[in-house]
Design an enzyme around this catalytic site. Sequence first.
Site, short mmCIF file in Angstrom:
data_model
loop_
_atom_site.label_atom_id
_atom_site.label_comp_id
_atom_site.label_asym_id
_atom_site.label_seq_id
_atom_site.Cartn_x
_atom_site.Cartn_y
_atom_site.Cartn_z
N LYS A 1 -62.35 -52.25 -1.38
CA LYS A 1 -62.79 -51.58 -0.14
C LYS A 1 -63.78 -50.44 -0.35
CE LYS A 1 -58.98 -52.42 3.06
NZ LYS A 1 -58.05 -51.75 3.97
N ASP B 1 -59.97 -50.56 10.31
CA ASP B 1 -58.57 -50.16 10.13
C ASP B 1 -58.15 -49.08 11.12
OD1 ASP B 1 -57.94 -51.90 8.03
OD2 ASP B 1 -58.73 -50.52 6.52
#
Length: 278
Positions: free
Chosen positions: A71, A107
């Site tokens: 990520k 997210d």
Amino acid sequence: MKLSGAARLAGVLGHPVKHSLSPRLHGHWLERYGLDGAYLPLNVAPDDLADVVKALPRMGFSGANVTVPHKEAVIALCDRLDETARRIGAVNTLVFGEDGIEGRNTDAFGFYENIRVDLEARSTAPEKALVLGAGGAARAVVFALAQNGFSTILIANRTRDKAERLSGEIAGEAIAWDEAEQAASGCDLLVNTTVLGMTGKAPLSFHLDDLPKSALVTDIVYAPLKTDLLNRASDRGHPIVDGLGMLLHQARPGFQAWFGTDPKVDEDLRQSVLGAGA
Ligand code: ATR
């Protein structure tokens, strides 16, 4: 499954990736909406990430999700980042376009969508939150809370430095880990972002005596679905929200960008994903 030569393609880049629930989740939506497309698990070692990310658009992929451990590393491979990815410092969604690779972070969106209905049903707007943990997930949570109007965001982490850094870089104020239980007093929301409570880890030993009974308690852990924290909170009469919804909601913007449909998160989807063994 509908899969022609014109199918749109996406997948999830991780290492390992075999535990990812994303293929099941996107597969459910592709099936439900009768779309011509496929979503694949892509097990890519860190050393191969750059080559693979460059190759995917050339192979006709529309984009990809990015999970552990890529990520942060994938940021350097993006041509541009959305504001959320830039602020959080992590990308979980890639969208391939004519003008290059866009890195997004969904997210924070996923976290807030998962608790939004419960918070909006309240007669007064929630203002004060206590976040436990200061890892990657906590960055998205704190960003989402600040964006959605929480004026006080307390961050308690075992390693206090990380909480200080998070508060300096994103929002909120760091407090000592051993003062967190008392600091729950007056909070509208308690969020566990630590790994404690996850299958195979110790439970989170956090007493809830000072947390107002009306406070929402949520855990970003979803294996098990009902952590010890959520069970104890529920027994005390708190509203609770489990962590699976965050995973489901964070997937929506990617699916829409790649396959052109804004998909619904509902009980059918939950059951389908849980069938995968969450
Ligand atoms: P993620 O990206 O999923 O948030 P992470 O970055 O590894 O994962 O963060 C894990 C979080 O769980 C951290 O806040 C970590 O605290 P430290 O920063 O002090 O390591 C927390 N955590 C892990 N084990 C813990 C434990 N035994 N007690 C308290 N917190 C713990």
